[in-house]
Design an enzyme around this catalytic site. Structure first.
Site, PDB file in Angstrom:
ATOM      1  N   CYS A   1       0.817  -1.215   0.000  1.00 26.82           N
ATOM      2  CA  CYS A   1       0.000   0.000   0.000  1.00 26.82           C
ATOM      3  C   CYS A   1       0.852   1.266   0.000  1.00 26.82           C
ATOM      4  CB  CYS A   1      -0.991  -0.009   1.168  1.00 26.82           C
ATOM      5  SG  CYS A   1      -0.266  -0.013   2.826  1.00 26.82           S
TER       6      CYS A   1
ATOM      7  N   HIS B   1      -2.687   0.710   6.954  1.00 31.49           N
ATOM      8  CA  HIS B   1      -3.079   0.638   5.543  1.00 31.49           C
ATOM      9  C   HIS B   1      -3.300   2.047   5.018  1.00 31.49           C
ATOM     10  CE1 HIS B   1      -4.631  -0.899   1.826  1.00 31.49           C
ATOM     11  NE2 HIS B   1      -5.829  -0.382   2.011  1.00 31.49           N
TER      12      HIS B   1
ATOM     13  N   HIS C   1      -5.982   1.709  -3.647  1.00 30.50           N
ATOM     14  CA  HIS C   1      -5.248   1.121  -2.520  1.00 30.50           C
ATOM     15  C   HIS C   1      -4.850  -0.316  -2.837  1.00 30.50           C
ATOM     16  CE1 HIS C   1      -8.963  -0.852  -0.404  1.00 30.50           C
ATOM     17  NE2 HIS C   1      -9.250  -0.618  -1.663  1.00 30.50           N
TER      18      HIS C   1
END
Length: 239
Positions: free
Chosen positions: A127, A198, A210
């Site tokens: 990510c 994240h 993402h």
């Protein structure tokens, strides 16, 4: 490569099977040789990691020409992560399939992984890598990387995003302020440390870009689960 080098690579792949082997091809005193290295990967998702000290030791022997690793029980064809890492290394790469012993060789060629549909490889295609790549391609901004081990969010102490965002130009967006394209959304997803682990980029039209753990990178509508997991929003401000 010389046949003695190829033979040494195959022997190393066989000795480490079913794990991945890794090593370096070096020219020392006018002769090519293969230097086997310890695979320091923390998890299977890391695949292979050559320790920094092993690379330094190889450089003390001579000139490092190439990076080598094996692909157990699959073909020698490079993955997206292999191609990205090859570009970053600036060196030729050789991948040996084992069993079988077929070797695929390739060199940096300007390869860039697609923003959508890239396969996950922690530290190479994850990510944070996706955030960095989006900024480099869409804004011409190079964000510094963050040294990180796989599953750092479960080690009981690390809080990498909040510890590092200010140094990379991120300022916190106040709650309730409308999102802007390029805003970085930090989420907490099953983190034992209870910290954001994240990151997603807001790309407009209510969507985020993402790359979730062990999944393909994708675009998603921002809301619902993703909004519930959000812990803060950062906005890049040039220094």
């Amino acid at each position: 490569m010389e046949q003695t080098t190829v033979d040494a690579i195959r022997a190393h792949a066989e000795s480490e099977y079913p794990k991945e082997c890794c090593g370096l091809v070096v020219v020392a005193r006018g002769r090519e040789r293969y230097v086997p290295c310890r695979n320091a990967a923390d998890t299977p998702e890391d695949h292979f990691v050559i320790p920094a000290e092993a690379f330094a030791d190889a450089e003390d022997l001579g000139d490092v020409l190439a990076v080598v690793h094996s692909h157990p029980d699959t073909s020698s064809k490079p993955s997206q992560a292999d191609r990205v890492a090859c570009e970053a290394s600036g060196l030729e790469w050789h991948i040996v399939a084992w069993p079988g012993g077929d070797i695929y060789s390739f060199a940096p060629s300007g390869y860039e992984a697609p923003l959508v549909g890239r396969r996950f490889s922690h530290g190479v295609l994850d990510c944070w890598t996706l955030v960095r790549d989006w900024y480099a391609r869409e804004r011409g901004v190079v964000l510094d990387d963050i040294e990180r081990k796989d599953l750092w969010w479960n080690d009981g102490k690390s809080d990498l995003y909040r510890d590092n965002f200010a140094a990379r130009g991120g300022v916190v967006v106040p709650d309730g302020e409308p999102l802007q394209v390029g805003d970085v959304i930090l989420m907490e997803i099953r983190s034992r440390n209870g910290v954001p682990n994240h990151a997603a980029v807001f790309i407009g039209d209510g969507k985020i870009l993402h790359h979730c753990y062990r999944q393909l990178s994708t675009r998603d509508v921002y809301g619902g689960y993703w909004a519930a997991c959000t812990r803060m929003v950062l906005r890049y401000v040039p220094k």
